[in-house]
Design a protein around this motif. Sequence first.
Motif, PDB file in Angstrom:
ATOM      1  N   SER A  19       0.398  -1.323  -0.131  1.00 26.20           N
ATOM      2  CA  SER A  19      -0.174  -0.123   0.111  1.00 26.20           C
ATOM      3  C   SER A  19       0.844   1.075   0.120  1.00 26.20           C
ATOM      4  CB  SER A  19      -1.538  -0.197   1.199  1.00 26.20           C
ATOM      5  OG  SER A  19      -0.393  -0.178   2.580  1.00 26.20           O
ATOM      6  N   GLY A  23       7.063  -1.849  -0.366  1.00 28.79           N
ATOM      7  CA  GLY A  23       6.555  -2.521  -1.572  1.00 28.79           C
ATOM      8  C   GLY A  23       5.537  -1.740  -2.399  1.00 28.79           C
ATOM      9  N   ALA A  41      -2.069  -5.570   2.129  1.00 25.99           N
ATOM     10  CA  ALA A  41      -2.136  -5.002   3.063  1.00 25.99           C
ATOM     11  C   ALA A  41      -3.768  -4.348   3.460  1.00 25.99           C
ATOM     12  CB  ALA A  41      -1.529  -3.512   2.395  1.00 25.99           C
ATOM     13  N   SER A  43      -4.934  -1.323   3.595  1.00 28.23           N
ATOM     14  CA  SER A  43      -5.168  -0.217   3.430  1.00 28.23           C
ATOM     15  C   SER A  43      -6.021  -0.088   2.403  1.00 28.23           C
ATOM     16  CB  SER A  43      -4.108   0.792   2.964  1.00 28.23           C
ATOM     17  OG  SER A  43      -3.845   1.409   4.883  1.00 28.23           O
ATOM     18  N   CYS A  66      -5.569  -7.868   4.046  1.00 28.99           N
ATOM     19  CA  CYS A  66      -4.914  -8.842   4.174  1.00 28.99           C
ATOM     20  C   CYS A  66      -4.404  -7.819   5.190  1.00 28.99           C
ATOM     21  CB  CYS A  66      -4.035  -9.415   3.583  1.00 28.99           C
ATOM     22  SG  CYS A  66      -3.095 -10.721   4.286  1.00 28.99           S
ATOM     23  N   ASP A  67      -4.503  -8.550   6.495  1.00 28.10           N
ATOM     24  CA  ASP A  67      -4.162  -7.985   7.396  1.00 28.10           C
ATOM     25  C   ASP A  67      -2.585  -9.854   7.924  1.00 28.10           C
ATOM     26  OD1 ASP A  67      -2.517  -8.539  10.456  1.00 28.10           O
ATOM     27  OD2 ASP A  67      -4.606  -7.503  11.822  1.00 28.10           O
ATOM     28  N   VAL A  68      -1.575  -9.550   7.841  1.00 26.20           N
ATOM     29  CA  VAL A  68      -0.515 -10.414   7.719  1.00 26.20           C
ATOM     30  C   VAL A  68      -0.793 -10.984   8.928  1.00 26.20           C
ATOM     31  CG1 VAL A  68       0.993  -9.266   5.573  1.00 26.20           C
ATOM     32  CG2 VAL A  68       1.800  -8.998   7.840  1.00 26.20           C
ATOM     33  N   THR A  69      -0.822 -10.567  10.227  1.00 22.62           N
ATOM     34  CA  THR A  69      -0.359 -10.915  11.715  1.00 22.62           C
ATOM     35  C   THR A  69      -1.873 -11.978  12.068  1.00 22.62           C
ATOM     36  OG1 THR A  69      -2.107  -9.024  13.134  1.00 22.62           O
ATOM     37  CG2 THR A  69       0.317  -8.195  12.331  1.00 22.62           C
ATOM     38  N   GLY A  97       6.912  -3.498   9.983  1.00 19.16           N
ATOM     39  CA  GLY A  97       7.850  -2.207  10.211  1.00 19.16           C
ATOM     40  C   GLY A  97       8.387  -2.211  12.045  1.00 19.16           C
ATOM     41  N   ASN A 119       6.778  -9.135  12.278  1.00 22.45           N
ATOM     42  CA  ASN A 119       8.278  -9.867  10.866  1.00 22.45           C
ATOM     43  C   ASN A 119       8.560 -10.761  10.906  1.00 22.45           C
ATOM     44  OD1 ASN A 119       8.813  -6.451  10.636  1.00 22.45           O
ATOM     45  ND2 ASN A 119       8.189  -6.093  13.157  1.00 22.45           N
ATOM     46  N   SER A 147      16.671  -6.899   7.308  1.00 24.76           N
ATOM     47  CA  SER A 147      16.145  -5.099   7.602  1.00 24.76           C
ATOM     48  C   SER A 147      18.104  -5.312   7.613  1.00 24.76           C
ATOM     49  CB  SER A 147      16.049  -4.794   8.571  1.00 24.76           C
ATOM     50  OG  SER A 147      16.454  -3.563   8.880  1.00 24.76           O
ATOM     51  N   TRP A 192      19.420   2.693   5.657  1.00 21.90           N
ATOM     52  CA  TRP A 192      18.307   3.401   5.790  1.00 21.90           C
ATOM     53  C   TRP A 192      17.438   4.035   4.427  1.00 21.90           C
ATOM     54  CZ3 TRP A 192      16.402   3.796  10.551  1.00 21.90           C
ATOM     55  CH2 TRP A 192      17.764   3.332  11.940  1.00 21.90           C
ATOM     56  N   VAL A 193      15.885   3.669   4.124  1.00 20.10           N
ATOM     57  CA  VAL A 193      15.038   4.102   3.419  1.00 20.10           C
ATOM     58  C   VAL A 193      14.242   5.027   3.915  1.00 20.10           C
ATOM     59  CG1 VAL A 193      13.840   3.437   1.582  1.00 20.10           C
ATOM     60  CG2 VAL A 193      15.840   1.823   2.017  1.00 20.10           C
ATOM     61  N   GLU A 196       7.398   5.885   5.342  1.00 15.30           N
ATOM     62  CA  GLU A 196       6.184   6.168   6.597  1.00 15.30           C
ATOM     63  C   GLU A 196       6.948   6.288   8.056  1.00 15.30           C
ATOM     64  OE1 GLU A 196       4.796   9.144   7.363  1.00 15.30           O
ATOM     65  OE2 GLU A 196       5.178   9.692   4.665  1.00 15.30           O
ATOM     66  N   LEU A 197       7.294   4.502   7.223  1.00 15.78           N
ATOM     67  CA  LEU A 197       7.907   4.302   8.982  1.00 15.78           C
ATOM     68  C   LEU A 197       9.183   4.591   9.308  1.00 15.78           C
ATOM     69  CD1 LEU A 197       8.439   1.020   9.863  1.00 15.78           C
ATOM     70  CD2 LEU A 197      10.042   0.553   8.613  1.00 15.78           C
TER      71      LEU A 197
HETATM   72  N1  LIG Z   1      12.261   1.826   5.726  1.00 20.88           N
HETATM   73  C1  LIG Z   1      13.079   1.968   5.840  1.00 20.88           C
HETATM   74  O1  LIG Z   1      14.505   1.943   6.190  1.00 20.88           O
HETATM   75  C2  LIG Z   1      13.894   0.052   6.593  1.00 20.88           C
HETATM   76  C3  LIG Z   1      14.691  -0.606   6.601  1.00 20.88           C
HETATM   77  C4  LIG Z   1      15.033  -2.083   6.199  1.00 20.88           C
HETATM   78  C5  LIG Z   1      13.737  -2.495   7.043  1.00 20.88           C
HETATM   79  N2  LIG Z   1      12.770  -1.930   5.572  1.00 20.88           N
HETATM   80  C6  LIG Z   1      10.958  -2.791   5.797  1.00 20.88           C
HETATM   81  O2  LIG Z   1      10.665  -2.452   4.526  1.00 20.88           O
HETATM   82  C7  LIG Z   1       9.557  -2.897   4.651  1.00 20.88           C
HETATM   83  C8  LIG Z   1       8.669  -2.004   4.315  1.00 20.88           C
HETATM   84  O3  LIG Z   1       8.693  -0.725   5.356  1.00 20.88           O
HETATM   85  P1  LIG Z   1       8.355   0.581   4.617  1.00 20.88           P
HETATM   86  O4  LIG Z   1       9.732   0.937   5.063  1.00 20.88           O
HETATM   87  O5  LIG Z   1       8.167   0.398   3.010  1.00 20.88           O
HETATM   88  O6  LIG Z   1       7.531   0.519   5.297  1.00 20.88           O
HETATM   89  P2  LIG Z   1       5.994   1.493   5.582  1.00 20.88           P
HETATM   90  O7  LIG Z   1       6.036   2.566   4.470  1.00 20.88           O
HETATM   91  O8  LIG Z   1       5.433   1.850   6.901  1.00 20.88           O
HETATM   92  O9  LIG Z   1       5.121   0.346   4.408  1.00 20.88           O
HETATM   93  C9  LIG Z   1       5.286  -0.856   5.055  1.00 20.88           C
HETATM   94  C10 LIG Z   1       3.456  -1.847   4.796  1.00 20.88           C
HETATM   95  O10 LIG Z   1       4.102  -2.746   5.378  1.00 20.88           O
HETATM   96  C11 LIG Z   1       2.056  -3.158   5.616  1.00 20.88           C
HETATM   97  N3  LIG Z   1       1.874  -3.170   6.795  1.00 20.88           N
HETATM   98  C12 LIG Z   1       1.764  -3.100   8.195  1.00 20.88           C
HETATM   99  N4  LIG Z   1       1.442  -3.310   9.140  1.00 20.88           N
HETATM  100  C13 LIG Z   1       0.641  -4.923   8.490  1.00 20.88           C
HETATM  101  C14 LIG Z   1      -0.626  -5.454   8.684  1.00 20.88           C
HETATM  102  N5  LIG Z   1      -0.477  -6.246   9.554  1.00 20.88           N
HETATM  103  N6  LIG Z   1      -1.070  -6.451   6.952  1.00 20.88           N
HETATM  104  C15 LIG Z   1      -1.072  -6.212   6.206  1.00 20.88           C
HETATM  105  N7  LIG Z   1      -0.173  -5.228   5.780  1.00 20.88           N
HETATM  106  C16 LIG Z   1       0.556  -4.380   6.777  1.00 20.88           C
HETATM  107  C17 LIG Z   1       1.576  -1.421   5.377  1.00 20.88           C
HETATM  108  O11 LIG Z   1       0.730  -1.940   4.431  1.00 20.88           O
HETATM  109  P3  LIG Z   1      -1.610  -1.144   5.555  1.00 20.88           P
HETATM  110  O12 LIG Z   1      -0.934  -0.069   6.865  1.00 20.88           O
HETATM  111  O13 LIG Z   1      -1.914  -0.387   4.966  1.00 20.88           O
HETATM  112  O14 LIG Z   1      -1.759  -2.572   6.240  1.00 20.88           O
HETATM  113  C18 LIG Z   1       3.001  -0.640   4.632  1.00 20.88           C
HETATM  114  O15 LIG Z   1       2.487  -0.937   3.604  1.00 20.88           O
HETATM  115  C19 LIG Z   1       9.675  -3.756   6.787  1.00 20.88           C
HETATM  116  O16 LIG Z   1       9.590  -4.961   6.257  1.00 20.88           O
HETATM  117  C20 LIG Z   1      10.482  -3.037   7.393  1.00 20.88           C
HETATM  118  O17 LIG Z   1      10.507  -3.701   8.522  1.00 20.88           O
HETATM  119  C21 LIG Z   1      12.682  -1.122   5.630  1.00 20.88           C
END
Ligand SMILES: NC(=O)c1ccc[n+]([C@@H]2O[C@H](COP(=O)([O-])OP(=O)(O)OC[C@H]3O[C@@H](n4cnc5c(N)ncnc54)[C@H](OP(=O)(O)O)[C@@H]3O)[C@@H](O)[C@H]2O)c1
Length: 254
Positions: A19, A23, A41, A43, A66-69, A97, A119, A147, A192-193, A196-197
């Motif tokens: 979403s 991803g 996702a 949303s 989908c709720d992946v949890t 996250g 996770n 990560s 570090w990407v 929103e995370l």
């Molecule tokens: N950004 C970084 O610096 C970074 C670094 C290393 C690893 N990562 C990993 O990369 C992946 C993506 O992170 P991001 O930075 O893109 O984060 P993000 O912008 O917060 O996006 C997280 C995504 O995960 C989905 N999500 C979260 N909880 C969920 C649930 N219970 N069920 C279904 N979907 C769920 C969210 O969708 P909904 O809220 O719509 O469900 C959203 O699409 C994660 O695994 C994160 O740990 C990120």
Amino acid sequence: MGVEIFSLEGKTALVTGASRGIGAAIALAYAECGADLALAARSTGDLEALAGKIAAAGRNAVPVTCDVTDPASVRACVDSAVAGLGWIDVLVNNAGGNRFMTPVVGTRDEGWAKNIRLNLDSVFWFCKSAGAHMVERGSGSVINISSVGGLRGSPALASYGAAKAAVVNLTRSLALEWGHAGVRANALCPGWVRTELNRNLWDNPEASAALIGAQPIKRWGETSDVVGAAIWLASDAAAYVTGATILVDGGQTA
Ligand SMILES: NC(=O)c1ccc[n+]([C@@H]2O[C@H](COP(=O)([O-])OP(=O)(O)OC[C@H]3O[C@@H](n4cnc5c(N)ncnc54)[C@H](OP(=O)(O)O)[C@@H]3O)[C@@H](O)[C@H]2O)c1
């Protein structure tokens, strides 16, 4: 041999956490490389908006709320993806996250369990369900988004780091279990990407400078920095790559 080995023409992919953020970028890039997509996702509106963009690019996209949890939701998601696409060639376990930053001593058991469920357990459930489908078909590529936090200690993020480390090990076990069946499994570890995370970090000039200043490539990664490795791992260009841990981290762990 040319760039066509990176093509995803004729392939289908299920991307979780599609979403927004990493991803969504991977899903859109896969579509641009010729794949049809299932987008998972919570949303629904954001998934539908991305599906519209993918359709405009001439590919099929199936949004799956989908709720992946929730393991039942994960199984239903895989079923919907297979029903909508016909089969799954590529699974990207990207949803994840971190819900809090607390040292281990102050971490509540419930908080630990929530982060492990989001996770790690979710990745296990998707691998089990979609993996069975891929092994039966005799081909597939699973890309588990871990990560750098899973490769080094993560103060105040121990549950997240432990889950991401376990994802790397789970991926290696899957590579050993599935190699004979033509199914590959690899871990992709971003540094570090800017998404929103971690807005709280890149939006804070002092915190941002401290993080980025400590790595060789002195800028935040963008979601576009991650898609190249994700395309490669999904494509036939990576046909001999399994059990690998690929870092896209600006040299942070060097
Ligand atoms: N950004 C970084 O610096 C970074 C670094 C290393 C690893 N990562 C990993 O990369 C992946 C993506 O992170 P991001 O930075 O893109 O984060 P993000 O912008 O917060 O996006 C997280 C995504 O995960 C989905 N999500 C979260 N909880 C969920 C649930 N219970 N069920 C279904 N979907 C769920 C969210 O969708 P909904 O809220 O719509 O469900 C959203 O699409 C994660 O695994 C994160 O740990 C990120």
